[in-house]
Motif scaffolding. Structure first.
Motif, PDB file in Angstrom:
ATOM      1  N   GLY A 337      30.004  45.351  82.749  1.00 21.02           N
ATOM      2  CA  GLY A 337      31.256  45.188  83.480  1.00 21.02           C
ATOM      3  C   GLY A 337      32.369  46.061  82.933  1.00 21.02           C
ATOM      4  O   GLY A 337      32.149  47.040  82.217  1.00 21.02           O
ATOM      5  N   ILE A 338      33.602  45.688  83.265  1.00 20.85           N
ATOM      6  CA  ILE A 338      34.780  46.472  82.905  1.00 20.85           C
ATOM      7  C   ILE A 338      35.160  46.230  81.447  1.00 20.85           C
ATOM      8  O   ILE A 338      35.077  45.104  80.947  1.00 20.85           O
ATOM      9  CB  ILE A 338      35.960  46.109  83.832  1.00 20.85           C
ATOM     10  N   PHE A 339      35.593  47.288  80.757  1.00 19.06           N
ATOM     11  CA  PHE A 339      36.115  47.141  79.396  1.00 19.06           C
ATOM     12  C   PHE A 339      37.450  46.393  79.454  1.00 19.06           C
ATOM     13  O   PHE A 339      38.168  46.429  80.455  1.00 19.06           O
ATOM     14  CB  PHE A 339      36.341  48.511  78.765  1.00 19.06           C
ATOM     15  N   THR A 340      37.789  45.725  78.356  1.00 24.11           N
ATOM     16  CA  THR A 340      39.090  45.062  78.239  1.00 24.11           C
ATOM     17  C   THR A 340      39.952  45.823  77.231  1.00 24.11           C
ATOM     18  O   THR A 340      39.449  46.566  76.395  1.00 24.11           O
ATOM     19  CB  THR A 340      38.922  43.610  77.780  1.00 24.11           C
ATOM     20  N   SER A 341      41.257  45.634  77.320  1.00 24.02           N
ATOM     21  CA  SER A 341      42.170  46.366  76.452  1.00 24.02           C
ATOM     22  C   SER A 341      41.982  45.969  74.989  1.00 24.02           C
ATOM     23  O   SER A 341      41.819  44.784  74.675  1.00 24.02           O
ATOM     24  CB  SER A 341      43.614  46.108  76.860  1.00 24.02           C
ATOM     25  N   PRO A 388      36.898  46.487  72.923  1.00 22.44           N
ATOM     26  CA  PRO A 388      37.000  46.444  74.386  1.00 22.44           C
ATOM     27  C   PRO A 388      35.687  46.089  75.067  1.00 22.44           C
ATOM     28  O   PRO A 388      35.675  45.708  76.237  1.00 22.44           O
ATOM     29  CB  PRO A 388      37.428  47.866  74.744  1.00 22.44           C
ATOM     30  N   ALA A 389      34.574  46.203  74.331  1.00 30.69           N
ATOM     31  CA  ALA A 389      33.253  45.904  74.888  1.00 30.69           C
ATOM     32  C   ALA A 389      32.282  45.695  73.726  1.00 30.69           C
ATOM     33  O   ALA A 389      32.543  46.137  72.601  1.00 30.69           O
ATOM     34  CB  ALA A 389      32.785  47.045  75.791  1.00 30.69           C
ATOM     35  N   GLN A 434      32.630  41.555  72.657  1.00 35.84           N
ATOM     36  CA  GLN A 434      33.852  41.919  73.367  1.00 35.84           C
ATOM     37  C   GLN A 434      34.988  40.977  72.960  1.00 35.84           C
ATOM     38  O   GLN A 434      34.831  39.761  72.947  1.00 35.84           O
ATOM     39  CB  GLN A 434      33.626  41.849  74.876  1.00 35.84           C
ATOM     40  N   GLY A 435      36.143  41.577  72.602  1.00 42.22           N
ATOM     41  CA  GLY A 435      37.294  40.785  72.207  1.00 42.22           C
ATOM     42  C   GLY A 435      37.346  40.461  70.727  1.00 42.22           C
ATOM     43  O   GLY A 435      38.344  39.895  70.253  1.00 42.22           O
ATOM     44  N   GLN A 436      36.310  40.815  69.971  1.00 43.45           N
ATOM     45  CA  GLN A 436      36.290  40.529  68.533  1.00 43.45           C
ATOM     46  C   GLN A 436      37.309  41.406  67.817  1.00 43.45           C
ATOM     47  O   GLN A 436      37.485  42.580  68.132  1.00 43.45           O
ATOM     48  CB  GLN A 436      34.889  40.785  67.972  1.00 43.45           C
ATOM     49  N   VAL A 437      38.004  40.858  66.822  1.00 44.61           N
ATOM     50  CA  VAL A 437      38.982  41.614  66.039  1.00 44.61           C
ATOM     51  C   VAL A 437      38.220  42.553  65.105  1.00 44.61           C
ATOM     52  O   VAL A 437      37.358  42.120  64.337  1.00 44.61           O
ATOM     53  CB  VAL A 437      39.905  40.684  65.236  1.00 44.61           C
ATOM     54  N   ILE A 438      38.552  43.857  65.182  1.00 44.26           N
ATOM     55  CA  ILE A 438      37.852  44.848  64.355  1.00 44.26           C
ATOM     56  C   ILE A 438      38.764  45.508  63.329  1.00 44.26           C
ATOM     57  O   ILE A 438      38.304  46.210  62.433  1.00 44.26           O
ATOM     58  CB  ILE A 438      37.230  45.939  65.244  1.00 44.26           C
ATOM     59  N   GLY A 439      40.101  45.291  63.449  1.00 43.12           N
ATOM     60  CA  GLY A 439      41.032  45.908  62.510  1.00 43.12           C
ATOM     61  C   GLY A 439      42.460  45.556  62.864  1.00 43.12           C
ATOM     62  O   GLY A 439      42.726  44.776  63.786  1.00 43.12           O
TER      63      GLY A 439
END
Length: 474
Positions: A337-341, A388-389, A434-439
């Motif tokens: 699907g679509i990426f998120t911001s 975002p994904a 998707q949506g996980q905090v990476i930094g």
């Protein structure tokens, strides 16, 4: 008495002349024929058409169109309205608009539609058959009883037209006539012919192993993401080339798909799209056609930055390292699907993708030309950055230009990069949701202030991330 007689005679003559004048006027109105619509081929008005555009397209004047169509209102053209086009001697029928698909050529269009090359060239004011690049619209005259052929066949090496005709339950003379050849001998191996028998196929000039092929969106735009879809008989594998980059295809349920980015600084113009299928007998069928790339209409800006961050001795090795990381093709698709911001403030942009940049080294004469490879989001130091994904982390370390950086492989040649972080919260090899905090947002590397830079790579090319926020690929 004579004077009275002369007077009466003059009066009668004047009255007779007056009466004759009245009769002429009224009979003139009575017998004046209604303005007749001229004969000729009929054009169907398309969305957005104007009378001046139609006149220009068919190389006639607006007055000539109005004369041939006295009933039309030039200010109230409606989609689907029929307009007679004057000055096209020898051409009849309805002039329909057809979008050129991948595989179409002047020869295949003429064979499929049974319209002569000369009429197609005249109607569309073609100078060269190479003008038939993918995505342009072409005028095709259609007759009420006109027969079109969609069954495509290929002559193999050493195969005669008679042998091919037998396979099609036809005869060589019919195939010769349909395909406008000089004789039954006038056929070369690999030539795409049309047959009056067989099942309904896709109306293109592609070699017969290709059931269908498409590229979208069209026209291609600097910084865009293109989706190439191919269907082949028996899912025979395909390879290809777009511009100068090899395509990587992956198999879905009923087609093979490739994603390819168009460089932000690719010169506008026409470039080749080539497809090739390798058949089980070792033979190959291929097709190449030109596709249009248009300008992205990007802005320009100047930035004053530390000189060491634009020194080619520093930037070139770093760029090569990033390219090496984002080039491998992973056959797995991690996202759906679509990426998120990735930003806390998803619609707060400080700089957009594609902007032409002049970097000036502070306190030096060093000046470098480039472009903005991603999308910058506003935000203070320490704000969270979200994936975002889904994907797999393939890089997480500090860099001179990009600062603290993370790169995620989303699969199928698609990667995300996140630069200038104050803190990295993931490690290489981590599987990210998707949506996980990476930094966290920061101001490390070549920056003028704390912000999040996000960029997307598609098969080795940085593309506009906004497309991935607005559309589901593939």
């Amino acid at each position: 008495m004579k004077s009275v007689t002369r007077y009466n005679s003059r009066m009668r003559k004047s009255f007779s002349i007056f009466l004759l004048f009245i009769i002429i006027i009224f009979t003139g109105f009575a017998i004046q024929p209604a303005a007749a619509q001229a004969s000729g081929p009929v054009y169907i008005v398309q969305p957005g058409d104007t009378l001046s555009y139609i006149a220009s397209r068919f190389n006639v004047t607006i007055n000539e169109l109005l004369t041939a169509n006295p009933s039309i209102d030039p200010n109230l053209l409606a989609q689907g309205q029929q307009i007679v086009i004057p000055g096209l001697e020898g051409i009849t029928g309805v002039l329909e608009t057809e979008i050129i698909s991948f595989g179409d050529s002047l020869r295949s269009l003429s064979r499929r539609t049974q319209v002569s090359d000369e009429q197609l060239i005249k109607l569309n004011r073609l100078v060269s058959p190479t003008e038939l690049y993918v995505g342009i619209s072409l005028i095709i005259p259609k007759q009420e009883d006109q027969k079109e052929f969609n069954t495509r066949i290929n002559i193999g090496v050493g195969e005669s037209l008679l042998e091919l005709a037998v396979k099609q339950n036809s005869d060589p003379w019919t195939l010769t006539e349909i395909n406008k050849q000089r004789g039954t001998w006038d056929t070369l191996p690999g030539d795409v012919l049309y047959s009056p028998t067989g099942g309904e196929g896709t109306a293109t000039g592609l070699p017969s192993v290709f059931l269908d092929a498409s590229i979208e969106p069209l026209p291609m735009v600097q910084g865009g993401t293109e989706v190439i879809r191919v269907q082949t008989q028996g899912n025979i594998p395909v390879s290809g080339l777009l511009v100068d980059l090899p395509l990587h295809f992956f198999q879905t349920s009923d087609e093979q798909v490739s994603l390819q980015g168009i460089h932000a600084k690719q010169e506008p113009g026409v470039y080749p799209l080539r497809l090739e299928a390798s058949l089980p007998d070792g033979s190959r069928q291929s097709f190449e056609q030109m596709v249009l790339v248009t300008a992205g209409d990007y802005y320009s800006e100047k930035l004053y930055v530390p000189a060491d961050t634009i020194d080619p001795a520093v930037t070139d090795p770093e760029n090569q390292n990033i390219y090496a990381i984002t080039s491998p093709f992973t056959p797995t698709q991690y996202w759906n699907g679509i990426f998120t911001s990735p930003a806390v403030y998803p619609d707060q942009f400080t700089s957009r993708y594609g902007t032409r940049r002049t970097y000036i080294g502070i306190g030096t004469d060093l000046t470098i030309q480039g472009f903005h490879t991603g999308l910058d989001f506003a935000g203070g130091e320490g704000l969270q950055i979200f994936a975002p994904a889904p994907g797999r982390v393939v890089f997480a370390a500090p860099l001179t230009v990009r600062g603290n950086a993370v790169i995620i492989d989303h699969g199928l040649g698609v990667y995300s990069g996140f630069w200038h972080q104050s803190e990295i919260l993931v490690n290489v090899g981590d599987i990210i949701g998707q949506g996980q905090v990476i930094g966290l947002v920061g101001g490390t590397g070549r920056v003028t202030g704390a912000h999040l830079h996000w960029e997307v790579w598609v098969n080795g090319v940085q593309v506009n991330p906004l497309d991935w926020l607005n559309q589901a690929y593939p």
